[in-house]
Design a protein around this motif. Structure first.
Motif, short mmCIF file in Angstrom:
data_model
loop_
_atom_site.label_atom_id
_atom_site.label_comp_id
_atom_site.label_asym_id
_atom_site.label_seq_id
_atom_site.Cartn_x
_atom_site.Cartn_y
_atom_site.Cartn_z
N MET A 1 -21.52 -61.66 -16.19
CA MET A 1 -20.70 -60.66 -15.49
C MET A 1 -20.32 -59.53 -16.42
SD MET A 1 -17.30 -62.09 -13.73
CE MET A 1 -17.61 -63.62 -12.96
N PRO A 2 -20.25 -58.31 -15.91
CA PRO A 2 -19.69 -57.27 -16.77
C PRO A 2 -18.23 -57.60 -17.05
CG PRO A 2 -20.31 -56.38 -14.60
CD PRO A 2 -20.66 -57.83 -14.59
N GLY A 3 -17.83 -57.51 -18.27
CA GLY A 3 -16.44 -57.85 -18.63
C GLY A 3 -16.21 -59.35 -18.59
N GLY A 4 -17.30 -60.10 -18.56
CA GLY A 4 -17.18 -61.54 -18.40
C GLY A 4 -16.41 -62.24 -19.51
N MET A 5 -16.46 -61.67 -20.69
CA MET A 5 -15.73 -62.27 -21.81
C MET A 5 -14.25 -62.37 -21.50
SD MET A 5 -17.14 -60.58 -25.28
CE MET A 5 -15.65 -60.71 -26.25
N VAL A 6 -13.73 -61.23 -20.98
CA VAL A 6 -12.29 -61.19 -20.69
C VAL A 6 -11.97 -62.07 -19.49
CG1 VAL A 6 -10.40 -59.66 -20.06
CG2 VAL A 6 -12.21 -58.85 -21.57
N PHE A 7 -12.75 -61.90 -18.41
CA PHE A 7 -12.49 -62.71 -17.22
C PHE A 7 -12.63 -64.19 -17.52
CE2 PHE A 7 -13.62 -59.06 -14.26
CZ PHE A 7 -12.30 -58.88 -13.91
N GLY A 8 -13.66 -64.51 -18.27
CA GLY A 8 -13.94 -65.91 -18.59
C GLY A 8 -12.80 -66.52 -19.38
N ALA A 9 -12.37 -65.78 -20.41
CA ALA A 9 -11.29 -66.30 -21.24
C ALA A 9 -10.04 -66.47 -20.39
CB ALA A 9 -11.03 -65.36 -22.41
N LEU A 10 -9.81 -65.48 -19.53
CA LEU A 10 -8.62 -65.51 -18.68
C LEU A 10 -8.70 -66.69 -17.71
CD1 LEU A 10 -6.51 -63.38 -19.00
CD2 LEU A 10 -7.33 -62.27 -16.95
N PHE A 11 -9.89 -66.90 -17.17
CA PHE A 11 -10.02 -68.00 -16.21
C PHE A 11 -9.72 -69.34 -16.87
CE2 PHE A 11 -12.13 -71.36 -13.92
CZ PHE A 11 -11.63 -71.14 -12.65
N PHE A 12 -10.30 -69.59 -18.02
CA PHE A 12 -10.02 -70.88 -18.67
C PHE A 12 -8.57 -70.97 -19.12
CE2 PHE A 12 -14.65 -71.28 -18.73
CZ PHE A 12 -14.75 -72.58 -18.27
N LEU A 13 -7.99 -69.82 -19.40
CA LEU A 13 -6.57 -69.81 -19.73
C LEU A 13 -5.78 -70.32 -18.52
CD1 LEU A 13 -4.53 -68.80 -21.90
CD2 LEU A 13 -4.32 -66.71 -20.58
N LEU A 14 -6.17 -69.85 -17.36
CA LEU A 14 -5.43 -70.26 -16.17
C LEU A 14 -5.71 -71.71 -15.79
CD1 LEU A 14 -5.61 -66.97 -14.24
CD2 LEU A 14 -3.65 -68.06 -15.28
N VAL A 15 -6.94 -72.15 -16.02
CA VAL A 15 -7.21 -73.58 -15.78
C VAL A 15 -6.30 -74.38 -16.70
CG1 VAL A 15 -8.91 -75.42 -16.01
CG2 VAL A 15 -9.59 -73.22 -15.08
N MET B 1 1.14 -69.82 -11.64
CA MET B 1 0.51 -70.07 -10.35
C MET B 1 -0.03 -68.80 -9.69
SD MET B 1 0.46 -73.22 -10.31
CE MET B 1 -0.21 -73.51 -8.69
N PRO B 2 0.77 -67.73 -9.60
CA PRO B 2 0.22 -66.53 -8.96
C PRO B 2 -1.01 -65.99 -9.69
CG PRO B 2 2.60 -66.36 -9.22
CD PRO B 2 2.19 -67.58 -9.96
N LEU B 3 -0.99 -66.03 -11.01
CA LEU B 3 -2.15 -65.55 -11.77
C LEU B 3 -3.40 -66.37 -11.48
CD1 LEU B 3 -0.79 -64.66 -15.30
CD2 LEU B 3 -2.16 -63.22 -13.79
N LEU B 4 -3.21 -67.67 -11.35
CA LEU B 4 -4.35 -68.53 -11.07
C LEU B 4 -5.00 -68.16 -9.74
CD1 LEU B 4 -5.99 -71.10 -11.83
CD2 LEU B 4 -4.48 -72.32 -10.32
N PHE B 5 -4.17 -67.94 -8.72
CA PHE B 5 -4.73 -67.59 -7.41
C PHE B 5 -5.54 -66.30 -7.50
CE2 PHE B 5 -0.71 -69.80 -5.81
CZ PHE B 5 -1.34 -71.03 -5.87
N LEU B 6 -4.99 -65.34 -8.22
CA LEU B 6 -5.65 -64.05 -8.34
C LEU B 6 -7.04 -64.21 -8.97
CD1 LEU B 6 -4.72 -61.10 -7.83
CD2 LEU B 6 -4.52 -60.90 -10.31
N LEU B 7 -7.09 -64.97 -10.04
CA LEU B 7 -8.39 -65.10 -10.73
C LEU B 7 -9.41 -65.89 -9.92
CD1 LEU B 7 -7.49 -65.11 -14.36
CD2 LEU B 7 -9.48 -64.03 -13.38
N LEU B 8 -8.89 -66.82 -9.13
CA LEU B 8 -9.83 -67.57 -8.27
C LEU B 8 -10.49 -66.62 -7.29
CD1 LEU B 8 -8.43 -70.98 -7.06
CD2 LEU B 8 -10.68 -70.49 -8.01
N VAL B 9 -9.71 -65.66 -6.80
CA VAL B 9 -10.26 -64.70 -5.86
C VAL B 9 -11.34 -63.85 -6.55
CG1 VAL B 9 -9.73 -62.70 -4.43
CG2 VAL B 9 -8.21 -64.67 -4.44
N VAL B 10 -11.06 -63.42 -7.78
CA VAL B 10 -12.06 -62.64 -8.52
C VAL B 10 -13.36 -63.43 -8.64
CG1 VAL B 10 -12.62 -61.66 -10.79
CG2 VAL B 10 -10.32 -61.38 -9.83
#
Ligand code: PHE
Length: 469
Positions: free
Chosen positions: A314-328, A192-201
């Motif tokens: 996005m720069p670094g979008g691969m990592v952020f994107g993968a991380l975001f779907f991980l959190l979803v 849960m905390p990780l999800l909130f963080l990524l939503l903010v990003v």
């Protein structure tokens, strides 16, 4: 009237399945159940399909006036009855000497939860697939067209869908079989905390994408002419779905809540978290939609087409994107485990069955039903159960528009008129005064009448309109 003998009451202090280790873990677990695909995937696309602003207002009204009271009632019933939804109801019915008809609440919940999980797992599988796609870099700098194609090609391949559906269901079964403390708590504590963080990003990115103002207006300027009666129905269904109501999930979790936890404030916190995530998801997704000239009412694919686009640029979008779907996917897992929990708790309690064995067999059964939803996106896309509804649409419609509202009305009426007043007062810490008046008004009148009105409208449109069309 005392609702149990003192011996019975002592027995009911603890649930057989274990207890949450603190109030905050219950908040996290209930928020984990509430925050899921409903917020990140469904809310933006149905808000888009129903005209935006006016829909959002109606939805917020439904959460406040109907959702929160019913959620409070569910936790109260779970805690007072201390058992799986079916057993909690049975205990409460016995102590209130009420008709056994009310048991239907437990069964409706368990049935709806099972059916919803069958397709929830399929959609969550899409999110798993996108972790992989984002991470592998195929989406770097894609055009809107390419992002759309990738998604439609993926949907048209039943083997791919089955693969990811299987993986998701296996994860859920694995976590659930470990039980409340080990499985559920550890999962929500991290995710849960990780999800909130990524939503903010994501929000920060969207705010600069150029479409933010348009998105903001789309979501918050309400134009009543765009709100149809159907929108009320969808908004109410969504409020139930997103708060995990009437599916036994919250009631099952309520059974693991300690006597000291104040229910009203705790549940209000959960509802605020849930609503904030839905709004934040909309504000993250719509700017990308508008900045890229996409259609806000493009349906279930909205998140799966827009977000890869954003991350791809996005720069670094691969990592952020993968991380975001991980959190979803994590958000979906913490919701899915709460869909399976009521049925599992029931079987374990009723038959003294082994948790692991029950988890596996129910998982397999639910997975099998889910195959119908997998096929609805390809092989059976033209196969309609009724009207223009595929198997997936049909299960979604029946659960969300019929089973949930019906369960909701019954829960409100049971909590309002069957559970003894003293039990309610004790559970909710009501001591007369303003809060009691508001509570009574909401649970006795507004919530049941509101749901009933919408429910009658559903029945009317389902039965009557097709004949006149
Ligand atoms: N509330 C979850 C979501 O919004 C779905 C869910 C419904 C989970 C019912 C559990 C029970 O995605």
């Amino acid at each position: 009237m005392a609702y149990t003998s003192s011996k019975q009451a002592a027995k009911l202090k603890q649930s057989r399945q274990g207890m949450w280790s603190s109030r905050w873990l219950f908040v996290l677990a209930a928020a984990g159940s509430a925050v899921g695909l409903g917020n990140i995937w469904k809310f933006p696309y149905i808000a888009g399909e129903n005209g935006g602003g006016a829909f959002v207002v109606v939805y917020l009204g439904c959460v406040l006036l109907v959702g929160i009271p019913i959620m409070i009632a569910e936790v109260m019933l779970g805690r007072a009855g201390r058992g799986s939804p079916v057993h909690a109801l049975r205990n409460l019915i016995e102590s209130a000497k009420a008709s056994s008809f009310w048991r239907v609440i437990g069964w409706l919940g368990i049935g709806a939860g099972f059916l919803i999980l069958s397709y929830y797992s399929v959609i969550a599988g899409w999110a798993l697939f996108y972790i992989w796609q984002m991470g592998s870099g195929v989406l770097v700098a894609v055009t809107p067209d390419q992002a759309g194609k990738l998604f439609s090609n993926f949907l048209s391949d039943p083997f791919q869908l089955v693969f990811w559906h299987t993986l998701f269901m296996a994860l859920v079964v694995w976590i659930v079989s470990k039980g409340v403390v080990k499985g559920l708590e550890n999962a929500v504590r991290i995710c849960m905390p990780l999800l909130f963080l990524l939503l903010v990003v994501l929000l920060v990115y969207s705010a600069q994408s150029g479409g933010f103002e348009q998105a903001f207006n789309f979501m918050f300027s309400f134009n009543w002419s765009e709100m149809h009666l159907d929108g009320f129905l969808v908004a109410l269904g969504q409020a139930f779905f997103t708060l995990s109501l009437a599916m036994g999930a919250i009631m099952a979790y309520g059974a693991y809540v300690s006597e000291e936890t104040p229910i009203i404030s705790t549940i209000t916190t959960v509802a605020i978290i849930d609503t904030s995530v839905a709004i934040a998801s909309g504000l993250a997704i719509f700017p990308i939609v508008f900045a890229n000239g996409l259609d806000p009412s493009s349906g279930p694919g909205l998140m799966f087409v827009t977000l890869p686009l954003a991350f791809g640029q996005m720069p670094g979008g691969m990592v952020f994107g993968a991380l975001f779907f991980l959190l979803v996917s994590f958000a979906a897992i913490t919701s899915a485990i709460s869909l399976l929990e009521p049925l599992l708790a029931y079987l374990v309690e009723e038959y003294n069955a082994k948790r692991k064995r029950v988890a596996v067999s129910m998982g397999v059964l639910c997975w099998t039903v889910g195959l119908g939803s997998v096929l609805s996106f390809n092989v059976w896309a033209e196969f309609y159960i009724v009207g223009d509804k595929t198997f997936f649409d049909f299960v979604d419609y029946v659960t969300q528009n019929i089973m949930l509202p019906l369960g909701g009305v019954l829960i409100a009426l049971f909590a309002a008129f069957v559970v003894p007043k003293e039990v309610v007062a004790e559970q909710l810490g009501l001591r007369g005064g303003f809060v009691s008046i508001i509570w009574n008004l909401l649970i006795k009148l507004i919530a049941p009448l509101g749901v009933l009105a919408v429910f009658c409208y559903t029945i009317y449109t389902t039965l009557y309109l097709p004949m006149t069309a």
